[in-house]
Write an enzyme that holds these catalytic residues in place. Structure first.
Site, PDB file in Angstrom:
ATOM      1  N   TYR A   1      -2.156  -1.214  10.852  1.00 28.29           N
ATOM      2  CA  TYR A   1      -2.397  -1.756   9.510  1.00 28.29           C
ATOM      3  C   TYR A   1      -1.232  -1.388   8.586  1.00 28.29           C
ATOM      4  O   TYR A   1      -0.634  -2.243   7.929  1.00 28.29           O
ATOM      5  CB  TYR A   1      -3.712  -1.215   8.922  1.00 28.29           C
ATOM      6  CG  TYR A   1      -3.808  -1.477   7.438  1.00 28.29           C
ATOM      7  CD1 TYR A   1      -4.071  -2.755   6.958  1.00 28.29           C
ATOM      8  CD2 TYR A   1      -3.567  -0.457   6.510  1.00 28.29           C
ATOM      9  CE1 TYR A   1      -4.104  -3.003   5.582  1.00 28.29           C
ATOM     10  CE2 TYR A   1      -3.602  -0.698   5.145  1.00 28.29           C
ATOM     11  CZ  TYR A   1      -3.874  -1.968   4.697  1.00 28.29           C
ATOM     12  OH  TYR A   1      -3.889  -2.221   3.345  1.00 28.29           O
TER      13      TYR A   1
ATOM     14  N   LYS B   1       1.923  -3.714   6.723  1.00 24.27           N
ATOM     15  CA  LYS B   1       2.297  -3.756   5.293  1.00 24.27           C
ATOM     16  C   LYS B   1       3.799  -3.532   5.134  1.00 24.27           C
ATOM     17  O   LYS B   1       4.459  -4.211   4.350  1.00 24.27           O
ATOM     18  CB  LYS B   1       1.523  -2.693   4.510  1.00 24.27           C
ATOM     19  CG  LYS B   1       0.046  -3.001   4.368  1.00 24.27           C
ATOM     20  CD  LYS B   1      -0.187  -4.136   3.381  1.00 24.27           C
ATOM     21  CE  LYS B   1      -1.569  -4.726   3.469  1.00 24.27           C
ATOM     22  NZ  LYS B   1      -1.762  -5.969   2.776  1.00 24.27           N
TER      23      LYS B   1
ATOM     24  N   SER C   1       0.841  -1.200   0.000  1.00 22.87           N
ATOM     25  CA  SER C   1       0.000   0.000   0.000  1.00 22.87           C
ATOM     26  C   SER C   1       0.873   1.246   0.000  1.00 22.87           C
ATOM     27  O   SER C   1       1.982   1.239   0.561  1.00 22.87           O
ATOM     28  CB  SER C   1      -0.858  -0.033   1.266  1.00 22.87           C
ATOM     29  OG  SER C   1      -1.448   1.217   1.503  1.00 22.87           O
TER      30      SER C   1
HETATM   31  P1  NAD Z   1     -10.961  -7.381   1.214  1.00 16.66           P
HETATM   32  O1  NAD Z   1     -11.148  -7.371   2.691  1.00 16.66           O
HETATM   33  O2  NAD Z   1     -12.124  -7.193   0.342  1.00 16.66           O
HETATM   34  O3  NAD Z   1     -10.214  -8.735   0.774  1.00 16.66           O
HETATM   35  C1  NAD Z   1      -9.331  -9.430   1.633  1.00 16.66           C
HETATM   36  C2  NAD Z   1      -9.786 -10.879   1.656  1.00 16.66           C
HETATM   37  O4  NAD Z   1      -8.910 -11.633   2.504  1.00 16.66           O
HETATM   38  C3  NAD Z   1     -11.208 -11.052   2.209  1.00 16.66           C
HETATM   39  O5  NAD Z   1     -11.957 -11.832   1.298  1.00 16.66           O
HETATM   40  C4  NAD Z   1     -11.011 -11.790   3.531  1.00 16.66           C
HETATM   41  O6  NAD Z   1     -12.089 -12.661   3.805  1.00 16.66           O
HETATM   42  C5  NAD Z   1      -9.702 -12.523   3.278  1.00 16.66           C
HETATM   43  N1  NAD Z   1      -8.908 -12.820   4.487  1.00 16.66           N
HETATM   44  C6  NAD Z   1      -8.598 -11.976   5.502  1.00 16.66           C
HETATM   45  N2  NAD Z   1      -7.830 -12.610   6.402  1.00 16.66           N
HETATM   46  C7  NAD Z   1      -7.640 -13.878   5.950  1.00 16.66           C
HETATM   47  C8  NAD Z   1      -6.948 -15.008   6.439  1.00 16.66           C
HETATM   48  N3  NAD Z   1      -6.289 -14.961   7.607  1.00 16.66           N
HETATM   49  N4  NAD Z   1      -6.968 -16.151   5.730  1.00 16.66           N
HETATM   50  C9  NAD Z   1      -7.655 -16.218   4.543  1.00 16.66           C
HETATM   51  N5  NAD Z   1      -8.345 -15.177   4.031  1.00 16.66           N
HETATM   52  C10 NAD Z   1      -8.334 -14.022   4.733  1.00 16.66           C
HETATM   53  O7  NAD Z   1      -9.832  -6.275   0.895  1.00 16.66           O
HETATM   54  P2  NAD Z   1      -9.327  -5.702  -0.499  1.00 16.66           P
HETATM   55  O8  NAD Z   1      -9.694  -4.267  -0.542  1.00 16.66           O
HETATM   56  O9  NAD Z   1      -9.682  -6.596  -1.599  1.00 16.66           O
HETATM   57  O10 NAD Z   1      -7.754  -5.752  -0.239  1.00 16.66           O
HETATM   58  C11 NAD Z   1      -6.957  -6.831  -0.669  1.00 16.66           C
HETATM   59  C12 NAD Z   1      -5.527  -6.602  -0.193  1.00 16.66           C
HETATM   60  O11 NAD Z   1      -5.053  -5.355  -0.709  1.00 16.66           O
HETATM   61  C13 NAD Z   1      -5.397  -6.510   1.327  1.00 16.66           C
HETATM   62  O12 NAD Z   1      -4.188  -7.150   1.707  1.00 16.66           O
HETATM   63  C14 NAD Z   1      -5.315  -5.037   1.579  1.00 16.66           C
HETATM   64  O13 NAD Z   1      -4.614  -4.742   2.756  1.00 16.66           O
HETATM   65  C15 NAD Z   1      -4.553  -4.561   0.346  1.00 16.66           C
HETATM   66  N6  NAD Z   1      -4.795  -3.141   0.048  1.00 16.66           N
HETATM   67  C16 NAD Z   1      -6.074  -2.692  -0.083  1.00 16.66           C
HETATM   68  C17 NAD Z   1      -6.315  -1.351  -0.333  1.00 16.66           C
HETATM   69  C18 NAD Z   1      -7.732  -0.812  -0.384  1.00 16.66           C
HETATM   70  O14 NAD Z   1      -7.920   0.383  -0.192  1.00 16.66           O
HETATM   71  N7  NAD Z   1      -8.742  -1.635  -0.662  1.00 16.66           N
HETATM   72  C19 NAD Z   1      -5.233  -0.466  -0.488  1.00 16.66           C
HETATM   73  C20 NAD Z   1      -3.929  -0.968  -0.382  1.00 16.66           C
HETATM   74  C21 NAD Z   1      -3.725  -2.316  -0.113  1.00 16.66           C
HETATM   75  C1  WQD Z   2      -9.663   9.212   1.136  1.00 13.34           C
HETATM   76  C2  WQD Z   2      -9.908  10.706   1.399  1.00 13.34           C
HETATM   77  C3  WQD Z   2     -10.201  11.213   3.722  1.00 13.34           C
HETATM   78  C4  WQD Z   2     -13.971   9.027   4.212  1.00 13.34           C
HETATM   79  C5  WQD Z   2      -6.847   4.318   3.283  1.00 13.34           C
HETATM   80  C6  WQD Z   2      -5.715   3.629   4.018  1.00 13.34           C
HETATM   81  C7  WQD Z   2      -4.686   3.142   3.041  1.00 13.34           C
HETATM   82  C8  WQD Z   2      -5.341   2.284   1.962  1.00 13.34           C
HETATM   83  C9  WQD Z   2      -6.519   2.942   1.338  1.00 13.34           C
HETATM   84  C10 WQD Z   2      -6.037   0.037   2.410  1.00 13.34           C
HETATM   85  C11 WQD Z   2      -9.148  11.232   2.614  1.00 13.34           C
HETATM   86  C12 WQD Z   2     -11.465  11.500   2.963  1.00 13.34           C
HETATM   87  C13 WQD Z   2     -12.801   9.574   3.693  1.00 13.34           C
HETATM   88  C14 WQD Z   2     -15.027   9.887   4.621  1.00 13.34           C
HETATM   89  C15 WQD Z   2     -13.709  11.776   3.923  1.00 13.34           C
HETATM   90  N1  WQD Z   2      -5.760   1.098   2.620  1.00 13.34           N
HETATM   91  N2  WQD Z   2     -12.686  10.930   3.557  1.00 13.34           N
HETATM   92  N3  WQD Z   2     -14.849  11.232   4.456  1.00 13.34           N
HETATM   93  O1  WQD Z   2      -7.181   7.365   3.930  1.00 13.34           O
HETATM   94  O2  WQD Z   2      -6.276   7.661   1.583  1.00 13.34           O
HETATM   95  O3  WQD Z   2      -6.319   5.435   2.583  1.00 13.34           O
HETATM   96  O4  WQD Z   2      -7.423   3.411   2.338  1.00 13.34           O
HETATM   97  O5  WQD Z   2      -6.102  -1.015   2.544  1.00 13.34           O
HETATM   98  O6  WQD Z   2      -3.733   2.422   3.747  1.00 13.34           O
HETATM   99  O7  WQD Z   2      -5.109   4.539   4.922  1.00 13.34           O
HETATM  100  O8  WQD Z   2      -8.461   6.464   1.928  1.00 13.34           O
HETATM  101  O9  WQD Z   2     -10.813   6.359   1.271  1.00 13.34           O
HETATM  102  O10 WQD Z   2     -10.245   6.437   3.731  1.00 13.34           O
HETATM  103  O11 WQD Z   2      -9.889   8.479   2.325  1.00 13.34           O
HETATM  104  O12 WQD Z   2     -13.597  12.994   3.821  1.00 13.34           O
HETATM  105  O13 WQD Z   2     -16.066   9.447   5.129  1.00 13.34           O
HETATM  106  O14 WQD Z   2     -11.296  10.892   1.709  1.00 13.34           O
HETATM  107  O15 WQD Z   2      -9.977  12.154   4.735  1.00 13.34           O
HETATM  108  O16 WQD Z   2      -8.776  12.560   2.330  1.00 13.34           O
HETATM  109  P1  WQD Z   2      -7.020   6.849   2.580  1.00 13.34           P
HETATM  110  P2  WQD Z   2      -9.925   6.858   2.341  1.00 13.34           P
END
Ligand code: NAD
Ligand code: WQD
Length: 339
Positions: free
Chosen positions: A150, A154, A125
């Site tokens: 969190y 990462k 991330s």
């Molecule tokens: P998500 O929660 O939709 O998907 C994660 C999946 O992992 C879920 O289906 C959950 O059931 C499964 N899971 C969790 N713990 C587990 C375990 N111990 N064993 C097996 N399965 C497990 O999240 P997402 O948004 O699809 O994110 C996927 C990955 O990308 C995550 O690692 C997340 O941290 C990373 N990521 C997400 C974002 C974001 O904003 N969505 C941003 C950066 C990184």
């Molecule tokens: C985006 C913008 C908020 C909600 C987070 C995690 C990062 C990654 C992605 C995943 C910001 C604003 C949000 C609301 C708002 N994680 N906001 N009202 O904070 O960039 O990143 O998610 O796995 O690690 O930190 O994303 O979507 O929460 O916020 O004003 O109700 O929207 O302040 O400026 P962020 P976000």
């Protein structure tokens, strides 16, 4: 035909990636404990593609489950999405987050090594950069200090995977640093389905638009940004999913240890997001200015050049499609997947 293990494959990003893997003739095995997803997502992926992934309900913390999976299937590469991702919850339950995200990844790597699979793509991330020291963020910048467990988890996994590579150069490890995923599959059949009150901006906006929430709280309008609200690099989940297929191609090309941003390079403010969503949905989106959220940075956006040069990847979809596709998903599925 290559076989890919997708951990967390029924989640938001995972399901969109499984869909593209199937469309591109990979064999897919999904391991997911369904702690934050529904089995319905992969049923719909099957309905869209006409192809089926093998689903195993199991946990990356479960050694026996991992070992039998790697014995039963010859896995070429692993795409590792499984993990917990709610920033606020991670502050309240740090042990749970470190156990799932850090210990879980170690377990997975141990099973991979034991079964001779040394290719992994990891969901990192942009949070690993901490408070940006310069923008746009490029991969040569030092990692910073994430402000919550969190984000720390990462960064820890990035360090662990880097050390694994240093100890054994047969590994191919691609660390993908995602910026802010948004949008849904263009069919409106799969999308983001958060439990409870959404933490992230886009799912909150879509729930306001369906009337499930009264208004959006805009967290701060006094940041040093053009309109005072936070600026982020939103990336369409289909583009993000495609980045993983490019990462697999890089592995085929002997990636070694490769770290890469997946972002568009374009930042949008919260108020710009509100406006774009109003245009996509054709209805006003009520919002109120609220205090800043702890731990938020003013601006965060990627330098995406390395992904273009080394992965032959570029984000194709813009804000309009992200908003339209999110709206199609949410309006067709106001309560997410059937519970
Ligand atoms: P998500 O929660 O939709 O998907 C994660 C999946 O992992 C879920 O289906 C959950 O059931 C499964 N899971 C969790 N713990 C587990 C375990 N111990 N064993 C097996 N399965 C497990 O999240 P997402 O948004 O699809 O994110 C996927 C990955 O990308 C995550 O690692 C997340 O941290 C990373 N990521 C997400 C974002 C974001 O904003 N969505 C941003 C950066 C990184
Ligand atoms: C985006 C913008 C908020 C909600 C987070 C995690 C990062 C990654 C992605 C995943 C910001 C604003 C949000 C609301 C708002 N994680 N906001 N009202 O904070 O960039 O990143 O998610 O796995 O690690 O930190 O994303 O979507 O929460 O916020 O004003 O109700 O929207 O302040 O400026 P962020 P976000």
């Amino acid at each position: 035909m290559k076989t890919i293990l997708v951990t967390g494959g029924s989640g938001y990003i995972g399901s969109h990636t499984v869909l593209q893997l199937l469309e591109n003739d990979y064999k897919v095995v999904v391991l997911d404990n369904l702690s934050n997803s529904s089995p319905e997502s992969l049923k719909r992926v099957e309905e869209i593609t006409g192809k089926q992934a093998t689903f195993i309900k199991g946990d990356i913390l479960d050694d026996a489950c991992l070992n039998s999976l790697f014995s039963d299937y010859t896995i070429d590469s692993v795409i590792h999405f499984a993990g917990l991702k709610a920033v606020g919850e991670s502050v309240v339950k740090p042990m749970h987050y470190y156990e799932n995200n850090v210990y879980g990844t170690l377990n997975l790597c141990k099973a991979m090594k034991a079964h001779g699979c040394k290719n992994i793509v990891f969901s990192s991330s942009a949070t690993v950069y901490g408070d940006p020291i310069e923008l746009p963020l490029h991969e040569n910048l030092p990692t910073g200090k994430p402000t919550n467990p969190y984000g720390q988890s990462k960064l820890m996994v990035e360090l662990i995977l880097s050390d694994i590579y240093k100890s054994d150069k047969e590994w191919n490890i691609v660390l993908l640093r995602y910026f802010n995923p948004a949008g849904a599959h263009a069919s409106g059949r799969i999308g983001e389905d958060p439990n409870g009150i959404p933490n992230n901006l886009m799912p909150f906006i879509t729930q306001v638009a369906t009337g499930k929430r009264e208004y959006l709280s805009v967290f701060g309008n006094d940041y040093d940004t053009p309109d005072g609200t936070g600026v982020r690099d939103y990336i369409h989940v289909e583009d993000l999913a495609n980045g993983h297929l490019k990462a697999l191609a890089k592995i085929d090309d002997n990636a070694g240890l490769f770290t890469c941003n997946l972002g568009t390079g374009q930042g949008y403010s919260v108020l710009e997001m509100v406006k774009a969503f109003e245009q996509a949905s054709g209805k006003p989106l009520p919002y109120k200015i609220a205090p800043r959220r702890e731990g938020d940075v003013a601006s965060c956006y990627a330098d995406p050049k390395l992904a273009t040069a080394e992965l032959n990847w570029k984000a194709e979809k813009g804000l309009k499609e992200m908003c339209e596709d999110s709206w199609r998903w949410q309006s067709n599925n106001p309560d997410g997947y059937p519970k």
